[in-house]
Design a protein around this motif. Sequence first.
Motif, mmCIF file in Angstrom:
data_model
loop_
_atom_site.group_PDB
_atom_site.id
_atom_site.type_symbol
_atom_site.label_atom_id
_atom_site.label_comp_id
_atom_site.label_asym_id
_atom_site.label_seq_id
_atom_site.Cartn_x
_atom_site.Cartn_y
_atom_site.Cartn_z
ATOM 1 N N VAL A 1 0.770 -1.235 0.000
ATOM 2 C CA VAL A 1 0.000 0.000 0.000
ATOM 3 C C VAL A 1 0.811 1.300 0.000
ATOM 4 O O VAL A 1 0.238 2.374 0.147
ATOM 5 N N SER A 2 2.127 1.186 -0.183
ATOM 6 C CA SER A 2 2.943 2.378 -0.463
ATOM 7 C C SER A 2 4.254 1.911 -1.078
ATOM 8 O O SER A 2 4.718 0.800 -0.785
ATOM 9 N N PHE B 1 -3.609 11.251 19.285
ATOM 10 C CA PHE B 1 -3.204 9.959 18.729
ATOM 11 C C PHE B 1 -4.506 9.205 18.495
ATOM 12 O O PHE B 1 -5.353 9.130 19.391
ATOM 13 N N ILE B 2 -4.666 8.656 17.290
ATOM 14 C CA ILE B 2 -5.860 7.849 16.993
ATOM 15 C C ILE B 2 -5.374 6.531 16.413
ATOM 16 O O ILE B 2 -4.644 6.543 15.413
ATOM 17 N N GLY B 3 -5.717 5.413 17.027
ATOM 18 C CA GLY B 3 -5.288 4.174 16.391
ATOM 19 C C GLY B 3 -5.298 2.994 17.325
ATOM 20 O O GLY B 3 -5.646 3.088 18.504
ATOM 21 N N ARG B 4 -4.887 1.872 16.743
ATOM 22 C CA ARG B 4 -4.812 0.641 17.522
ATOM 23 C C ARG B 4 -3.649 0.758 18.492
ATOM 24 O O ARG B 4 -2.557 1.187 18.108
ATOM 25 N N LEU B 5 -3.894 0.403 19.747
ATOM 26 C CA LEU B 5 -2.842 0.520 20.764
ATOM 27 C C LEU B 5 -1.987 -0.755 20.757
ATOM 28 O O LEU B 5 -2.153 -1.636 21.600
ATOM 29 N N VAL B 6 -1.128 -0.846 19.754
ATOM 30 C CA VAL B 6 -0.285 -2.037 19.599
ATOM 31 C C VAL B 6 1.158 -1.591 19.340
ATOM 32 O O VAL B 6 1.412 -0.427 19.013
ATOM 33 N N ASP B 7 2.096 -2.543 19.466
ATOM 34 C CA ASP B 7 3.524 -2.228 19.305
ATOM 35 C C ASP B 7 3.854 -1.586 17.967
ATOM 36 O O ASP B 7 4.685 -0.690 17.885
ATOM 37 N N GLU B 8 3.217 -2.130 16.923
ATOM 38 C CA GLU B 8 3.438 -1.605 15.580
ATOM 39 C C GLU B 8 3.249 -0.086 15.505
ATOM 40 O O GLU B 8 3.918 0.616 14.773
ATOM 41 N N MET C 1 1.907 10.205 15.113
ATOM 42 C CA MET C 1 1.979 8.806 14.632
ATOM 43 C C MET C 1 3.421 8.313 14.714
ATOM 44 O O MET C 1 4.156 8.398 13.733
ATOM 45 N N PRO C 2 3.815 7.784 15.859
ATOM 46 C CA PRO C 2 5.208 7.343 15.979
ATOM 47 C C PRO C 2 5.453 5.916 15.466
ATOM 48 O O PRO C 2 6.464 5.304 15.805
ATOM 49 N N SER C 3 4.556 5.391 14.630
ATOM 50 C CA SER C 3 4.548 3.981 14.212
ATOM 51 C C SER C 3 5.932 3.369 13.967
ATOM 52 O O SER C 3 6.761 3.956 13.285
ATOM 53 N N ARG C 4 6.132 2.168 14.471
ATOM 54 C CA ARG C 4 7.350 1.416 14.124
ATOM 55 C C ARG C 4 7.208 0.864 12.704
ATOM 56 O O ARG C 4 8.168 0.822 11.955
ATOM 57 N N VAL C 5 5.990 0.400 12.400
ATOM 58 C CA VAL C 5 5.695 -0.128 11.067
ATOM 59 C C VAL C 5 4.438 0.580 10.577
ATOM 60 O O VAL C 5 3.444 0.637 11.304
ATOM 61 N N GLU C 6 4.469 1.131 9.386
ATOM 62 C CA GLU C 6 3.254 1.750 8.831
ATOM 63 C C GLU C 6 3.225 1.547 7.315
ATOM 64 O O GLU C 6 3.753 2.337 6.545
ATOM 65 N N SER D 1 9.607 8.538 10.385
ATOM 66 C CA SER D 1 9.914 8.359 8.958
ATOM 67 C C SER D 1 9.936 6.883 8.600
ATOM 68 O O SER D 1 10.990 6.238 8.652
ATOM 69 N N THR D 2 8.798 6.363 8.248
ATOM 70 C CA THR D 2 8.728 4.954 7.842
ATOM 71 C C THR D 2 7.568 4.731 6.879
ATOM 72 O O THR D 2 6.579 5.476 6.910
#
Length: 472
Positions: A212-213, A293-300, A371-376, A396-397
């Motif tokens: 998707v990107s 912050f809006i989103g699933r509260l998971v490690d990712e 959005m500090p996502s480890r994986v996005e 930056s990911t």
Amino acid sequence: MEIIHVSAECYPVAKAGGLGDVVGALPKYQAEMGHVVKVLMPMYRTKFLYQNDWELVHEGGQHLGDHAFNYAVIKEKTNKLGFDLYLVDINGLLDREKIYGYDDDTERFLAFQIAVCDWLAKWQHMPQIIHCHDHHTGLIPFMIKYCYAFNHLASIPTVFTIHNAQYQGWIGWDKAHLLPAYDSWKWGLIDWNHNINPLASAIKCAWRVTTVSPSYMEELKFAANGIENLLATEWKKSVGILNGIDGDVWNPQKDSLIIKNYDEHLVKEGKRRNKKEIASLFGFDEEKPLMVFIGRLVDEKAADVLPDAIRQSVYQHHGNVNFMVLGSGDAEVENRIDALSHQLKGYVNSYIGYNESLSHLLYAGADFLLMPSRVEPCGLNQMYALRYGTIPMVRSTGGLKDTVKDFGDWQGYGIRFNNADVNDITYSVGRAIDLYNNKRDLYNWMRSYMMGIDHSWDASATEYIKLYESLI
Ligand code: ADP
Ligand code: GLC
């Protein structure tokens, strides 16, 4: 062209995250381009099911190992979503309130895929493309090629989209008997690392693979939860196509879920009014910058660093910032965020749970979206934020890299950082506060500019059509 999308989610029927948004929008845009587009998904017990009219289009029976099951396919009568929507009902297996999270998810989605193939195999004519999304539909490309009952579908081109390679749907080989009889010489096409791996199987068997990107496609060759080598081998048939956003649902000018509508010319006033509402609902100071912050509260999503990062940001920046968290997921993170909301009342608040209309209000009224996502793989939130004039602060990911430019760069309109850790987040919060308090002209320019960026589905829907055409 006749296209079939198969997915576990589709907004507004059932959504757990961005997969639902994409499968609710991409087919609609493809249908608007003049194609015949159908979406096939499981029938869960959702509001949408009870509030709409359905007709029965097919009844059939199949086997899940020794267990015989009956299934029904129903179709929404009015073309409400702009494409043909079909739900597969398997009594006792799919008709539950939640989409995922049951002990028998393996059996549920295996039965769903078997029923889909069985129904398609009964058709008089063939669709031109079968487009499967994520691991819940990942065995379909294998099944239609190598399961004897379905293999006259084998000539239909399949496209598989990886929305998130972290989840692969692993199934132990002890459950192999649940699959319909298949050419056993081909067992290697469902195996990865001694497990049946639906995501890996789809990458091996689909005619084309997309993600998707573009940046995520590159990253997958080095970080893909164990299937890096596979993606490095299959790169020739793989391509990254950036998701779009659905302008009918996400448009601050028309959004009925926000308090005041606005466009890029009225952004200041519009956002102020929506922020006022949030401030009164959650006890914030309207004058301070509001980060959400809006989103699933998971490690990712790096939700585990959020509580400490928020606490340090509030202390280090002397309470000159407010934080709002909307999300659910990991119970420990939920508890820590809830506790922080009590400890730092007036500075931090949260809504633990899923709330679609609150999410719209937050995109509209917040000043910054974190959005500090480890994986996005793509990320839709930052694109919604851009559309609503809310400055994205992103690691930056993946897709975040492809859609957000730091304001320190030429014509930048967001904030980027490299590490999903407390220090990088606190530092970025400092940059945001400085922008908000001391660089007003730039801040206002950024908000109007980002609202005009075109992230609509038009371009990406066309890219998918071109990809299908190359296969026919
Ligand atoms: P992912 O699919 O990985 O969760 P995306 O950024 O692609 O991430 O999409 C997330 C979608 O789910 C967005 O539409 C976002 O607004 C929505 N969302 C996530 N959590 C919540 C929540 N708790 N309440 C309402 N909407 C949510
Ligand atoms: C996944 C990804 C997310 C992406 C979404 C839609 O859930 O985690 O980054 O935006 O799918 O493709």
